[in-house]
Design an enzyme around this catalytic site. Structure first.
Site, short mmCIF file in Angstrom:
data_model
loop_
_atom_site.label_atom_id
_atom_site.label_comp_id
_atom_site.label_asym_id
_atom_site.label_seq_id
_atom_site.Cartn_x
_atom_site.Cartn_y
_atom_site.Cartn_z
N SER A 199 0.84 -1.21 0.00
CA SER A 199 0.00 0.00 0.00
C SER A 199 0.87 1.25 0.00
O SER A 199 1.81 1.37 0.79
CB SER A 199 -0.91 0.02 1.22
OG SER A 199 -1.82 -1.06 1.17
N ASN B 111 1.58 -8.60 12.51
CA ASN B 111 2.52 -7.56 12.12
C ASN B 111 1.89 -6.18 12.21
O ASN B 111 0.68 -6.02 12.06
CB ASN B 111 3.06 -7.81 10.70
CG ASN B 111 2.14 -7.27 9.63
OD1 ASN B 111 2.22 -6.10 9.25
ND2 ASN B 111 1.22 -8.10 9.15
N ASN C 234 -6.97 0.28 0.23
CA ASN C 234 -6.77 -0.30 1.56
C ASN C 234 -7.72 0.42 2.52
O ASN C 234 -7.42 1.49 3.02
CB ASN C 234 -5.30 -0.14 1.98
CG ASN C 234 -5.02 -0.81 3.32
OD1 ASN C 234 -5.94 -1.06 4.12
ND2 ASN C 234 -3.76 -1.11 3.59
N CYS D 14 -6.48 -1.70 6.88
CA CYS D 14 -5.32 -1.90 7.76
C CYS D 14 -5.81 -1.70 9.19
O CYS D 14 -6.46 -0.69 9.49
CB CYS D 14 -4.21 -0.91 7.42
SG CYS D 14 -2.84 -1.02 8.60
N ASN E 186 -8.77 -8.41 4.91
CA ASN E 186 -7.48 -7.99 5.46
C ASN E 186 -7.27 -8.69 6.81
O ASN E 186 -8.02 -9.59 7.17
CB ASN E 186 -7.47 -6.46 5.61
CG ASN E 186 -6.07 -5.87 5.61
OD1 ASN E 186 -5.15 -6.41 6.23
ND2 ASN E 186 -5.89 -4.77 4.91
N THR E 187 -6.28 -8.29 7.54
CA THR E 187 -5.91 -8.97 8.78
C THR E 187 -6.86 -8.63 9.93
O THR E 187 -7.55 -7.61 9.91
CB THR E 187 -4.49 -8.55 9.18
OG1 THR E 187 -4.42 -7.12 9.15
CG2 THR E 187 -3.47 -9.12 8.23
N GLY F 167 -2.23 -15.44 8.14
CA GLY F 167 -1.78 -16.84 8.13
C GLY F 167 -2.93 -17.81 8.28
O GLY F 167 -4.10 -17.41 8.31
N GLY G 219 -6.81 -14.51 2.82
CA GLY G 219 -6.75 -14.76 4.25
C GLY G 219 -6.42 -16.21 4.53
O GLY G 219 -7.29 -17.08 4.45
N GLY G 220 -5.15 -16.51 4.80
CA GLY G 220 -4.76 -17.84 5.24
C GLY G 220 -4.69 -18.90 4.16
O GLY G 220 -4.70 -20.10 4.45
C1 DHB Z 1 0.01 -3.30 7.55
C2 DHB Z 1 -0.96 -2.96 6.66
C3 DHB Z 1 -2.09 -3.74 6.53
O1 DHB Z 1 -3.09 -3.46 5.67
C4 DHB Z 1 -2.20 -4.88 7.32
O2 DHB Z 1 -3.30 -5.65 7.21
C5 DHB Z 1 -1.22 -5.22 8.21
C6 DHB Z 1 -0.11 -4.43 8.31
C7 DHB Z 1 1.20 -2.44 7.75
O3 DHB Z 1 1.82 -1.91 6.83
O4 DHB Z 1 1.52 -2.22 8.90
#
Ligand code: DHB
Length: 325
Positions: A46, A69, A124, A127, A189-190, A214, A240-241
Site C-alpha cells: 500500500s 505484524n 486499503n 489496515c 485484510n488482517t 496466516g 486470508g490464510g
Molecule cells: C500493515 C498494513 C495492513 O493493511 C495490514 O493488514 C497489516 C499491516 C502495515 O503496513 O503495517
C-alpha cells in the site's frame, strides 16, 4: 480440459492466485520475481501520498498458526513509487494498492497508479492499526461510499476495495462499495490482534497491536466471502490464510472469483503459487469443474451439493461430473 483463467469483472488473469498486498511487493524487482512464480498478478504494497518510514521494530512476530505484524504502512510515497512500477509493469499485471485519509487523497493516488500502468487499484480500507487510515475509514459505510465514488470519478481502471474482518457490518460495507460503483471487493485484510511477552510483561510489537494473518485467518475469511456473496453482485477476491489448493478451493466455493496469497509466500516460499495451481487443476479435473467460474460459489445451496447429499456421501466424482455438464 481444465482452465485456470480467472475473471474479475472486465479483468482476466491467466492464473487465479495473486500476491496479496504487503508481501514481496515493495520494489519493482520483487514484483517481477513474483510474477515469474505462477501468480496471475501482484498487488503492490500500500502506497500513500508521502514517504512513510513505518513503525519501529519489533513490527512482526509469529503466533500459533499465523503471524502478527504492524509494519506501519512503510512506503516511499506515490511519487517515488513510479520507479518501482516502471520496472514491474512490463512483466505482468500489477494492482496498485493505495491508502489515504479520505476521498480526495484516494482519488489522487488512484490517478497516479493508473498513470503508472496499474491494471486496477485496490483501496486499503482495512489496515487494522493505522491512525486515520485503513479500517478507521473503512468501517463507516458512508465514508466508504464517498471514497469509492471519488476514485471511480478519478480513474477508468477497475476499483477494488479491500475490506476488514474487524466489523459486524461487513455486508453493509460491501454494499456501500457496490452502490458507489466499485468493481470488486477483496476480503479479508488482517484481524486486529496482540501478542504479549510474559517475560517482559509487555506487548511484543512496538505498536502494541497489529494484524493477524496466516492459516488461522482462513475460516474467518471464508465466512466473510460466503456472506458477501449472498448480498453482492460484484466479484469478490478471496484472501486470508491460503497456503494450499484446498484453501483456494474453499474461497472459490464460498464465492470468490480469484484469490490472493500473502503469509504463505513467507512460510512456503514463492513456489506456493505453482503448488496451488497444480493441486487446483488436478482437483478440478477429478471433480469435473472445467473452469474457476464453474466452481465459484459451489458451496452455496443453489450451486453446490446439498449438505444432506454430502453427509450421506451420495455424490461421487462421476455424479458431480454429470451434474456439472
Ligand atoms: C500493515 C498494513 C495492513 O493493511 C495490514 O493488514 C497489516 C499491516 C502495515 O503496513 O503495517
Amino acid at each position: 480440459m481444465v482452465s485456470l483463467i480467472a475473471k474479475v469483472g472486465a479483468l482476466s488473469f491467466d492464473k487465479p492466485g495473486m500476491v496479496a498486498s504487503g508481501i514481496m511487493d515493495e520494489t519493482g524487482q520483487s514484483m517481477v520475481r513474483m510474477l515469474g512464480c505462477g501468480a496471475g498478478a501482484v498487488v503492490s504494497k500500500s502506497v500513500g501520498m508521502k514517504p512513510n518510514e513505518g513503525h519501529a521494530n519489533p513490527c512482526f512476530t509469529e503466533t500459533e498458526g499465523g503471524m502478527v505484524n504492524a509494519m506501519g504502512l512503510p512506503n516511499p510515497g506515490i511519487e517515488l513509487f513510479e520507479e518501482e512500477m516502471k520496472v514491474a509493469v512490463p512483466h505482468g499485471k500489477i494492482i496498485g494498492s493505495i491508502y489515504g485519509s479520505g476521498p480526495e487523497e484516494f482519488g489522487a493516488l488512484a490517478g497516479k497508479m493508473e498513470d503508472y500502468g496499474a491494471c486496477a487499484v485496490e483501496l486499503n480500507l482495512s489496515c487494522p492499526h493505522a491512525k486515520g487510515y485503513g479500517m478507521e475509514v473503512g468501517t463507516d459505510p458512508r465514508m466508504v461510499r464517498d471514497i469509492v465514488s471519488a476514485v471511480k470519478s478519478a480513474v477508468d481502471i477497475p476499483v477494488w476495495a479491500k475490506l476488514t474482518p474487524n466489523s459486524h457490518i461487513l455486508a453493509d460495507i460491501g454494499m456501500a462499495v457496490q452502490e458507489a460503483g466499485g468493481d470488486a471487493v477483496v476480503a479479508v485484510n488482517t484481524l486486529k490482534a496482540m501478542v504479549i511477552s510474559p517475560e517482559f510483561a509487555r506487548p511484543v510489537l512496538s505498536n502494541r497491536f497489529g494484524g493477524l494473518s496466516g492459516k488461522v485467518l482462513k475460516p474467518v475469511g471464508v465466512r466473510a466471502v460466503y456472506d458477501l456473496r449472498t448480498v453482492l453482485d460484484i466479484p469478490i477476491v478471496g484472501v486470508g490464510g491460503i497456503s494450499t489448493w484446498r484453501d483456494a478451493a474453499e474461497y472459490i466455493m464460498a464465492g470468490a472469483s480469484a484469490f490472493q496469497v500473502g503469509s504463505a509466500v513467507l512460510t512456503e516460499g514463492p513456489c506456493v503459487f505453482e503448488c496451488i495451481n497444480e493441486g487446483l487443476e488436478a482437483f478440478m479435473h477429478d471433480y469435473g469443474y472445467g473452469s474457476v467460474s464453474a466452481m465459484e460459489g459451489a458451496a452455496h445451496e443453489r450451486g453446490g451439493r446439498s449438505n444432506r447429499e454430502c453427509d450421506r456421501g451420495v455424490l461421487r466424482h462421476q455424479d458431480v461430473r454429470v451434474r456439472m455438464e
